[in-house]
Structures are given as C-alpha cells and as structure tokens.
Design an enzyme around this catalytic site. Structure first.
Site, PDB file in Angstrom:
ATOM      1  CG  HIS A 155      37.938  50.620  37.849  1.00  0.00           C
ATOM      2  ND1 HIS A 155      38.203  51.789  36.830  1.00  0.00           N
ATOM      3  CD2 HIS A 155      37.461  51.454  39.118  1.00  0.00           C
ATOM      4  CE1 HIS A 155      37.812  52.855  37.501  1.00  0.00           C
ATOM      5  NE2 HIS A 155      37.498  52.697  38.691  1.00  0.00           N
ATOM      6  CG  ASP A 363      41.943  43.420  31.755  1.00  0.00           C
ATOM      7  OD1 ASP A 363      41.814  43.964  33.119  1.00  0.00           O
ATOM      8  OD2 ASP A 363      43.072  43.408  31.045  1.00  0.00           O
TER       9      ASP A 363
END
Length: 454
Positions: A155, A363
């Site tokens: 992720h 991110d």
C-alpha cells in the site's frame, strides 16, 4: 467458490467498523462481502510470544487474531517495519535505523503468523496478504507446504534499485516477494521500480506483462490502484453536511473559506512544509487574511518512534508561530488538532471546505484526496491541492498538482484555488469525480482477486 482470506498486520474489530474504520478496512470491505477470513495481529501485547488464535464471527466473516509480546512488537513493528522499511520505501534514507536483531525479529514474527495461519487455511482458499509488515509471510507459508494461491499488495511506495540497495540484506527481502503468485502496487511507477529491483539485484528479467520466472514458479507484478466507496461516501457527506459538528464548524468560520488537511502525524505527509506554505499564503497574499481558516487534523500515531515525537514538537512550534504572527482577536488562522475524527464527521468537513490540502512528500495512494472529491457539492465544489508524489496524482490530474518540497508553490496553488471562478471549479471537480466514482474500492478488490484466481 473459493474462500477469500485477508491477512494484514492489524485486524479491525467488528465493533469498530464504519465511521472509525481505517483506510485499509474500508478498502477491503468488498473483498469479504460474501464472507471469509481476516487474519492478523489483535493489537494486544501479551506476556508471552506464543499466543492462541482468537476468533470472532460477524456477518459471515471470521476475524482471527493473535497477540504479540513486547519484544516482538518492539523489533517487528517499531523496529524493522517502521524504523527501517517505512523510511526506506518513502525515500528517506537518512531516517533509516537498521538493527540486525530487528530484522531477525521481523522474520520471526512473520514465521509465527505463518504457523498460525497455515492451520486456518482450506485447500482452495485465495490468500491476500497486505503491506510492508508482512512481506516474508508468503515465503514462510511456502516453507510450511502451503500450496494456495498467494497474493501480496503493497500500500506504500516502492523505490528504485539505486535506493533499495541501501537496505542491509535487502536481497533476502526481495526474494521473499517471489513466493507470491501476484504482487500488487498502487501505481505503475511503483511497479516499474519493483521490477527494476528484481532485475538489477536478483537478475530476474520481467516479461512485458510483469510476469517473472523464479526458481519456484511464476510471479506477476501488477498496478492496481485502491479506491473508495465513492457513492457511499458522497451520501455520507450529504447527510453529514446537516450534522451538529459540521454546523458548528461552519458557524465558527463566520463566512470564511476553509482549508482542510487530514493526515496521520507522520514525517512522510509533508506537514511542516504545509504549515510553512500557509504562512507564506498569508504573507504573500495579504488579501486572504481574515478570509480563510486552515484546519489541520493530524491524528497521533507510532508515538514510540522518536521521529514522530520530533515532528509533533516541530508542528506545535510552527502552528504557534503562524498564529502568533497573523491572528486577530476574532480570527485564529491555523487550527491544529492531533486527535482522530470519525469518518462521518470528516465527510461533512470535506464538503464544507473550499480547499482540500493533500501534500505528502511520498504516498502510496492517499485516500483522503479521493474522499475529499467524493464529498463535494456539484453546485459549489472545492479545489484539491495535491502533491505530485502521492499515488493519487497519477489519475487526478485536474487537481492543482504541486511539488510538496516547495512551500511557495503550495501557497500559490492555495491562492489560485481561493480565487478560482465557480465554472472552473465545477469543470475540474466533475472530471475528478468521474474517475473517483469509477476506480472504486469494489473495482480494486475485483481486479486483484481476478488476477490472483487466474
């Protein structure tokens, strides 16, 4: 039909689903809509390292958890996962704190997870393992003779070989990926960097579709961005707009525009630069003074890691400096809070905001950006200011894309958002909403499980 088995470091409690659930729990809800098993750590610290599996049944899902002892938690979670892997995979080599005993503890906890999980598996289960805490888990399951299809999804970002080689014994960790049938990443950039490492460090050449022939079989790397339940969140935002919390927020603004940021308190989120940018907005564009308020929600996390303690002190200081310099007796420019806020409340806050400020230094995806978009009012939408280094930027090009290392560029984007005509705001947001309502959590689960079952 094969049962779906989800494995993650933390297992959400069935009692905490809904408004307070985190991004992973919300994103994976569709994978288990027909039932299944969710396995991982309970979040509890036990006195001994050997804990029995605890099971809770709810809505057709079995939540199976084990505890960790303090030493395992310190080495596996605080140590290798969050003091070595997290900074490495967020391009922050200077923050890596590697200890050999932490790596050994990381492997040992994954071995413990594998031993417990293997006893829970049925022959036709599809096993989907999540995130950087559990990279070696597939390899440990294979050592125990598990033949099931195994998938892994990262992720957070991945790094190119030139950075990955900084990790001591990194080739050992890289080989662990080869135990999986499918390895997923948020963006094609992260996938390319992973395959770059596989080729340059392990000498394994990928085919055009991301398949790699390994000593034990074939592994395929795919890009599969995670989404949200956009329709559900939009409905939540519409309802939350009338909630007492949102009404209190609007009343406190006294007609001022709202800038909102929602993040974990983490050095990867670019919060110091973001605070600096807001200060420069007020300094360089004085016409916005007393006409805009910035609310930053930064829920505390990993407080036992020293870098997180340091960033909290830095943000306290910066917030005080900005308010001390620009505040008036009836206006506090920057509102900064470090406690968590429920998703239903956040949905109303997003809908009330003129600017969603999402500027991480790195991110994997960033679902806050997608939730902000889903929450907007089509008739009077806000503007998303988004870091080019968030995985979400790959698809959300109608946002105002900024370099998060440049506070002046962020300030200029906020100024542009504040003066943007309504027609332009509507046009940008309509295009963004079209993508967010297409690349959903349901589509994410469906595409990964389709690849895993192939």
């Amino acid at each position: 039909m094969a049962r779906i088995v989800i494995v993650s470091n933390r297992v959400p409690s069935p009692n905490e689903r809904g408004p307070r659930a985190g991004g992973l729990a919300v994103g994976l809800a569709d994978a288990l809509k027909d039932g299944g098993l969710w396995f991982g750590w309970s979040g509890e610290i036990a006195k001994t390292s050997r804990s029995e599996v605890k099971r809770v049944e709810a809505d057709g899902i079995t939540y199976a958890t084990i505890d960790l002892c303090q030493e395992d938690y310190d080495r596996f979670y605080v140590g290798f996962a969050n003091s070595t892997l997290w900074p490495l995979l967020h391009f922050r080599l200077g923050l890596i704190d590697f200890k050999r005993e932490d790596l050994e503890g990381y492997i040992e906890v994954n071995r413990t997870y594998a031993a417990a999980l293997a006893l829970e598996l049925r022959p036709d289960d599809l096993v989907w393992i999540h995130d950087y805490h559990l990279i070696p888990l597939g390899q440990e399951l294979r050592k125990l003779g598990v033949k099931n299809r195994l998938g892994f999804f990262l992720h957070i970002p991945f790094v190119p070989a030139s950075l990955f080689t900084a990790l001591p014994q990194g080739n050992q960790l890289l080989r662990a990926f080869c135990a999986y049938d499918v390895v997923g990443f948020q963006t094609d950039e992260h996938r390319r960097d992973f395959l770059d490492c596989i080729e340059q460090i392990l000498g394994l050449k990928a085919e055009s579709d991301g398949q790699v022939e390994t000593s034990t079989g074939r592994m395929q790397a795919i890009a599969n961005p995670i989404g949200i339940d956009a329709r559900g969140f939009a409905a939540l935002a519409t309802k939350a707009e009338r909630s007492p919390e949102t009404q209190r927020l609007k009343a406190s603004l006294v007609g001022r525009a709202l800038v909102i940021g929602v993040d974990r308190l983490d050095y990867s989120k670019g919060l110091p630069n973001r605070f600096d940018a807001f200060g420069r907005l007020l300094n360089s564009f004085p016409e916005h003074r007393q006409k805009v308020s910035y609310l930053q929600i930064a829920a505390r996390s990993r407080e036992d890691v020293s870098e997180y303690q340091a960033i909290r002190r830095e943000l306290d200081r910066k917030a005080g400096n900005i308010n001390g310099r620009f505040a008036e007796f009836d206006w506090v420019p920057l509102r900064y809070m470090t406690r968590a806020v429920g998703r239903n409340t956040l949905a109303g806050f997003y809908r009330a905001a003129r600017i969603g400020l999402v500027t991480p230094l790195r991110d994997g995806m960033n679902l806050v950006a997608k939730e902000f978009i889903a929450a907007q009012d089509d008739n009077d939408p806000g503007v998303l200011v988004l870091s080019r280094f968030a995985g979400a930027a790959e698809d959300l090009s109608e946002a105002l894309i900024v370099n998060p290392f440049d506070p002046d560029e962020i300030a200029e984007a906020m100024h542009q958002a504040l003066i943007m005509p309504l027609d332009e705001r509507k046009d940008r947001m309509a295009r963004l909403r079209g993508r967010v309502f297409t690349v959903t959590a349901e589509a994410y689960c469906r595409e990964f499980l389709k690849a895993l079952a192939a």
